[in-house]
Scaffold this motif. Structure first.
Motif, mmCIF file in Angstrom:
data_model
loop_
_atom_site.group_PDB
_atom_site.id
_atom_site.type_symbol
_atom_site.label_atom_id
_atom_site.label_comp_id
_atom_site.label_asym_id
_atom_site.label_seq_id
_atom_site.Cartn_x
_atom_site.Cartn_y
_atom_site.Cartn_z
ATOM 1 N N PHE A 57 -13.049 1.795 -1.682
ATOM 2 C CA PHE A 57 -11.592 1.691 -1.582
ATOM 3 C C PHE A 57 -10.976 1.450 -2.949
ATOM 4 O O PHE A 57 -10.358 2.312 -3.519
ATOM 5 C CB PHE A 57 -11.203 0.590 -0.598
ATOM 6 N N SER A 58 -11.118 0.238 -3.439
ATOM 7 C CA SER A 58 -10.598 -0.090 -4.757
ATOM 8 C C SER A 58 -11.104 -1.476 -5.144
ATOM 9 O O SER A 58 -11.105 -2.392 -4.324
ATOM 10 C CB SER A 58 -9.075 -0.094 -4.758
ATOM 11 N N TYR A 59 -11.516 -1.595 -6.386
ATOM 12 C CA TYR A 59 -11.950 -2.906 -6.856
ATOM 13 C C TYR A 59 -10.781 -3.883 -6.926
ATOM 14 O O TYR A 59 -10.969 -5.082 -6.842
ATOM 15 C CB TYR A 59 -12.603 -2.786 -8.234
ATOM 16 N N TYR A 60 -9.582 -3.366 -7.074
ATOM 17 C CA TYR A 60 -8.407 -4.227 -7.175
ATOM 18 C C TYR A 60 -8.037 -4.861 -5.843
ATOM 19 O O TYR A 60 -7.357 -5.881 -5.810
ATOM 20 C CB TYR A 60 -7.222 -3.444 -7.729
ATOM 21 N N LEU A 61 -8.479 -4.263 -4.738
ATOM 22 C CA LEU A 61 -8.152 -4.825 -3.431
ATOM 23 C C LEU A 61 -8.821 -6.173 -3.200
ATOM 24 O O LEU A 61 -8.285 -7.028 -2.506
ATOM 25 C CB LEU A 61 -8.539 -3.854 -2.322
ATOM 26 N N ARG A 62 -10.009 -6.370 -3.780
ATOM 27 C CA ARG A 62 -10.645 -7.668 -3.577
ATOM 28 C C ARG A 62 -9.877 -8.768 -4.300
ATOM 29 O O ARG A 62 -9.763 -9.877 -3.796
ATOM 30 C CB ARG A 62 -12.115 -7.647 -3.950
ATOM 31 N N ALA A 63 -9.329 -8.461 -5.467
ATOM 32 C CA ALA A 63 -8.489 -9.449 -6.151
ATOM 33 C C ALA A 63 -7.208 -9.691 -5.355
ATOM 34 O O ALA A 63 -6.734 -10.828 -5.257
ATOM 35 C CB ALA A 63 -8.164 -8.974 -7.561
ATOM 36 N N LEU A 64 -6.667 -8.631 -4.780
ATOM 37 C CA LEU A 64 -5.470 -8.771 -3.953
ATOM 38 C C LEU A 64 -5.749 -9.633 -2.728
ATOM 39 O O LEU A 64 -4.916 -10.462 -2.346
ATOM 40 C CB LEU A 64 -4.956 -7.394 -3.534
ATOM 41 N N LEU A 65 -6.919 -9.467 -2.111
ATOM 42 C CA LEU A 65 -7.283 -10.302 -0.970
ATOM 43 C C LEU A 65 -7.345 -11.775 -1.365
ATOM 44 O O LEU A 65 -6.868 -12.644 -0.626
ATOM 45 C CB LEU A 65 -8.640 -9.878 -0.399
ATOM 46 N N LEU A 66 -7.922 -12.051 -2.522
ATOM 47 C CA LEU A 66 -8.004 -13.440 -2.978
ATOM 48 C C LEU A 66 -6.624 -14.023 -3.279
ATOM 49 O O LEU A 66 -6.348 -15.185 -2.955
ATOM 50 C CB LEU A 66 -8.912 -13.547 -4.200
ATOM 51 N N VAL A 67 -5.753 -13.227 -3.872
ATOM 52 C CA VAL A 67 -4.386 -13.689 -4.152
ATOM 53 C C VAL A 67 -3.642 -13.945 -2.840
ATOM 54 O O VAL A 67 -2.966 -14.971 -2.691
ATOM 55 C CB VAL A 67 -3.638 -12.673 -5.035
ATOM 56 N N LEU A 68 -3.780 -13.034 -1.878
ATOM 57 C CA LEU A 68 -3.145 -13.236 -0.570
ATOM 58 C C LEU A 68 -3.679 -14.489 0.116
ATOM 59 O O LEU A 68 -2.919 -15.228 0.745
ATOM 60 C CB LEU A 68 -3.359 -12.018 0.320
ATOM 61 N N LEU A 69 -4.981 -14.719 -0.012
ATOM 62 C CA LEU A 69 -5.570 -15.916 0.587
ATOM 63 C C LEU A 69 -4.994 -17.180 -0.042
ATOM 64 O O LEU A 69 -4.623 -18.118 0.672
ATOM 65 C CB LEU A 69 -7.087 -15.891 0.428
ATOM 66 N N ILE A 70 -4.886 -17.216 -1.347
ATOM 67 C CA ILE A 70 -4.346 -18.399 -2.024
ATOM 68 C C ILE A 70 -2.896 -18.636 -1.614
ATOM 69 O O ILE A 70 -2.491 -19.769 -1.326
ATOM 70 C CB ILE A 70 -4.485 -18.252 -3.552
#
Length: 146
Positions: A57-70
């Protein structure tokens, strides 16, 4: 192949987003209920981030998931910070807490397994190959090997 991609999208993207959304918009009766759901959501998202195939999908989505979680944990905490820790719970709430404890324990075990996969085995040693320059190999002496 299409089924594998759909399955990956559901497990890796949709499931963490649903749990984050449930935490963000959830209404809890006690801080205990909130804490168990928060820990379960954190374990699930960390599992998805560590074990997911992000090249699909995208490596950036995992960072986005972490930001959304925070953001979700912060907003949810602000909304539920004035709740008591203990209160008489209904049967439905007890089942909910039990399910989140079970899911949190399962995903915590998955995370421990993943993190232990990143660490080298004890007794092994790394060495440079004499035939090929700059190639790092790992040697492991198993039981029975002399």
């Amino acid at each position: 192949m299409l089924f594998s991609i759909i399955q990956l999208a559901v497990i890796q993207l949709l499931l963490p987003v649903i749990f984050i959304w449930m935490l963000w918009k959830g209404r809890f009766q006690t801080k205990t209920e909130w804490a168990f759901q928060t820990l379960c959501t954190i374990m699930l998202v960390v599992w998805a981030v560590l074990s997911g195939r992000w090249d699909m999908f995208s490596y950036y989505l995992r960072a986005l998931l972490l930001v959304l979680l925070i953001i979700a944990v912060y907003r949810s905490y602000r909304k539920h910070s004035n709740l008591p820790w203990r209160r008489a719970l209904e049967r439905k709430q007890k089942w909910s807490i039990g399910i989140f404890v079970l899911l949190g324990a399962v995903f915590a075990w998955y995370n421990v397994s993943i993190i232990s996969g990143y660490t080298p085995r004890t007794g092994g040693r790394a060495y440079l190959s004499p035939e090929k320059r700059n190639v790092l190999h790992s040697a492991w002496r198993g039981r029975g090997a002399d």
